[in-house]
Design a protein around this motif. Structure first.
Motif, PDB file in Angstrom:
ATOM      1  N   ASP A 142      34.398  47.216  34.556  1.00 12.94           N
ATOM      2  CA  ASP A 142      34.502  48.821  34.196  1.00 12.94           C
ATOM      3  C   ASP A 142      34.944  49.044  32.768  1.00 12.94           C
ATOM      4  OD1 ASP A 142      33.619  49.618  36.674  1.00 12.94           O
ATOM      5  OD2 ASP A 142      35.494  50.183  37.456  1.00 12.94           O
ATOM      6  N   ALA A 143      35.725  48.246  32.390  1.00 13.12           N
ATOM      7  CA  ALA A 143      36.148  48.361  31.054  1.00 13.12           C
ATOM      8  C   ALA A 143      35.026  47.911  29.939  1.00 13.12           C
ATOM      9  CB  ALA A 143      37.654  47.465  30.445  1.00 13.12           C
ATOM     10  N   MET A 144      34.307  46.664  30.312  1.00  6.60           N
ATOM     11  CA  MET A 144      33.306  46.567  29.423  1.00  6.60           C
ATOM     12  C   MET A 144      32.357  47.575  29.410  1.00  6.60           C
ATOM     13  SD  MET A 144      29.677  45.575  29.891  1.00  6.60           S
ATOM     14  CE  MET A 144      29.615  44.753  31.501  1.00  6.60           C
ATOM     15  N   ALA A 145      32.039  48.134  30.683  1.00  8.36           N
ATOM     16  CA  ALA A 145      30.681  49.058  30.520  1.00  8.36           C
ATOM     17  C   ALA A 145      31.245  50.173  29.609  1.00  8.36           C
ATOM     18  CB  ALA A 145      30.546  49.498  32.060  1.00  8.36           C
ATOM     19  N   ALA A 146      32.552  50.807  29.726  1.00  8.67           N
ATOM     20  CA  ALA A 146      32.984  51.819  28.905  1.00  8.67           C
ATOM     21  C   ALA A 146      32.909  51.462  27.610  1.00  8.67           C
ATOM     22  CB  ALA A 146      34.146  52.204  29.345  1.00  8.67           C
ATOM     23  N   ARG A 147      33.152  50.330  27.334  1.00 10.19           N
ATOM     24  CA  ARG A 147      33.226  49.889  25.924  1.00 10.19           C
ATOM     25  C   ARG A 147      31.895  49.838  25.206  1.00 10.19           C
ATOM     26  NH1 ARG A 147      35.006  50.048  20.960  1.00 10.19           N
ATOM     27  NH2 ARG A 147      34.992  47.704  19.488  1.00 10.19           N
ATOM     28  N   MET A 148      30.955  49.282  26.106  1.00  2.00           N
ATOM     29  CA  MET A 148      29.636  48.977  25.574  1.00  2.00           C
ATOM     30  C   MET A 148      28.882  50.265  25.235  1.00  2.00           C
ATOM     31  SD  MET A 148      29.085  45.930  24.967  1.00  2.00           S
ATOM     32  CE  MET A 148      30.673  45.563  24.712  1.00  2.00           C
ATOM     33  N   LEU A 149      29.279  51.443  26.080  1.00  2.00           N
ATOM     34  CA  LEU A 149      28.566  52.500  25.939  1.00  2.00           C
ATOM     35  C   LEU A 149      29.293  53.338  24.827  1.00  2.00           C
ATOM     36  CD1 LEU A 149      27.247  54.789  27.292  1.00  2.00           C
ATOM     37  CD2 LEU A 149      29.350  55.758  28.545  1.00  2.00           C
ATOM     38  N   GLU A 150      30.419  52.902  24.509  1.00  2.00           N
ATOM     39  CA  GLU A 150      31.202  53.493  23.446  1.00  2.00           C
ATOM     40  C   GLU A 150      30.654  52.928  21.844  1.00  2.00           C
ATOM     41  OE1 GLU A 150      35.370  52.273  23.154  1.00  2.00           O
ATOM     42  OE2 GLU A 150      35.765  53.677  21.582  1.00  2.00           O
ATOM     43  N   LEU A 151      30.448  51.473  21.907  1.00  2.00           N
ATOM     44  CA  LEU A 151      29.675  50.803  21.051  1.00  2.00           C
ATOM     45  C   LEU A 151      28.284  51.271  20.717  1.00  2.00           C
ATOM     46  CD1 LEU A 151      30.717  47.143  21.001  1.00  2.00           C
ATOM     47  CD2 LEU A 151      31.315  48.924  19.260  1.00  2.00           C
ATOM     48  N   ALA A 152      27.590  51.197  21.777  1.00  2.00           N
ATOM     49  CA  ALA A 152      26.231  51.620  21.489  1.00  2.00           C
ATOM     50  C   ALA A 152      26.101  53.079  20.971  1.00  2.00           C
ATOM     51  CB  ALA A 152      25.248  51.611  23.051  1.00  2.00           C
ATOM     52  N   ALA A 183      29.822  40.367  25.843  1.00  2.00           N
ATOM     53  CA  ALA A 183      29.739  41.137  27.081  1.00  2.00           C
ATOM     54  C   ALA A 183      28.253  40.698  27.778  1.00  2.00           C
ATOM     55  CB  ALA A 183      29.584  42.725  26.889  1.00  2.00           C
ATOM     56  N   GLN A 184      27.071  40.234  26.956  1.00  2.00           N
ATOM     57  CA  GLN A 184      25.930  39.921  27.685  1.00  2.00           C
ATOM     58  C   GLN A 184      26.406  38.651  28.331  1.00  2.00           C
ATOM     59  OE1 GLN A 184      22.251  40.006  25.045  1.00  2.00           O
ATOM     60  NE2 GLN A 184      23.628  41.436  24.019  1.00  2.00           N
ATOM     61  N   LEU A 185      27.158  37.617  27.558  1.00  2.00           N
ATOM     62  CA  LEU A 185      27.439  36.386  28.309  1.00  2.00           C
ATOM     63  C   LEU A 185      28.164  36.250  29.720  1.00  2.00           C
ATOM     64  CD1 LEU A 185      27.421  33.465  27.964  1.00  2.00           C
ATOM     65  CD2 LEU A 185      29.466  33.517  26.426  1.00  2.00           C
ATOM     66  N   ARG A 186      29.182  37.557  29.570  1.00  2.00           N
ATOM     67  CA  ARG A 186      30.004  37.481  30.744  1.00  2.00           C
ATOM     68  C   ARG A 186      29.084  38.230  31.848  1.00  2.00           C
ATOM     69  NH1 ARG A 186      35.366  38.579  31.606  1.00  2.00           N
ATOM     70  NH2 ARG A 186      34.894  38.533  33.901  1.00  2.00           N
ATOM     71  N   GLY A 187      28.157  38.896  31.296  1.00  2.00           N
ATOM     72  CA  GLY A 187      27.411  39.583  32.529  1.00  2.00           C
ATOM     73  C   GLY A 187      26.544  38.625  33.070  1.00  2.00           C
ATOM     74  N   ASP A 191      34.442  42.027  40.120  1.00  2.00           N
ATOM     75  CA  ASP A 191      34.759  43.336  39.326  1.00  2.00           C
ATOM     76  C   ASP A 191      35.510  43.239  37.988  1.00  2.00           C
ATOM     77  OD1 ASP A 191      33.206  45.233  40.768  1.00  2.00           O
ATOM     78  OD2 ASP A 191      34.554  45.704  42.234  1.00  2.00           O
ATOM     79  N   ASP A 192      36.127  42.229  38.081  1.00  5.98           N
ATOM     80  CA  ASP A 192      37.057  41.717  37.017  1.00  5.98           C
ATOM     81  C   ASP A 192      36.696  42.112  35.767  1.00  5.98           C
ATOM     82  OD1 ASP A 192      39.389  40.860  35.965  1.00  5.98           O
ATOM     83  OD2 ASP A 192      38.420  38.609  35.501  1.00  5.98           O
TER      84      ASP A 192
END
Lengths: 112, 112
Positions: free
Chosen positions: A30-40, A83-87, A26-27
């Motif tokens: 959540d922060a990534m998901a929120a940021r990607m939503l904001e960016l998109a 983010a894709q790479l971390r994913g 989980d590290d």
């Protein structure tokens, strides 16, 4: 990521269907998901997003876009690529991406 | 309805993106969902299904089909129509259906 229904325009438009199985890691997720939503959401051609994840960790996120050029530009966004790479490395054990052209749509409001 | 990734063929094929908000009425829902999955899977042109529902009751089910004729035939299936009626009346407060032509797809297996 809490989302509900996307208020999309009349077809045609495009959908990116992202199916994924989350890992136990989980590290930072959540922060990534929120940021990607904001960016998109700030990108030209973004029409909306719908997302659901079950307790099993299996989830589906569908983002809607005006055209394929908007999808490609978002895919190549630098922060999104990180983010894709971390994913791939950490957050998902597997995922599938399907790019589709929405041709018809209908809804069923509560009032009916 | 427990599902995971659908093993779909090379595009093009079709996707039905069904986004829904469940009501509090569970009466018969699980049995219907299992039955509809069984029925759909037996139909000509059915390629697979992926489904996720969050604790909030918001869910996305994407079913994959060979062509639009297969989707239309499934939509008109008598038992499916009865389930759609119960869905509108009892099980969902709102839903959206989008029919889309999958043009490209890629995956990220665990091994990468």
């Amino acid at each position: 990521m809490e989302t509900a229904f996307a208020a999309t325009p009349k077809p045609p438009y495009y959908a990116v269907i992202f199916s994924s199985q989350r890992s136990a890691d989980d590290d930072g997720y959540d922060a990534m998901a929120a940021r990607m939503l904001e960016l998109a959401a700030g990108r030209d051609g973004f029409l909306g997003v719908e997302s659901a994840r079950a307790a099993s960790g299996f989830g589906i996120t569908v983002s809607y876009w005006r055209d394929e050029a908007a999808i490609l530009a978002w895919k190549r966004d630098t922060e999104h690529r990180m983010a894709q790479l971390r994913g791939r490395q950490d957050w998902y054990t597997h995922y599938e991406v399907r790019i589709a052209r929405v041709e018809r749509a209908y809804t069923r409001p509560t009032s009916e």
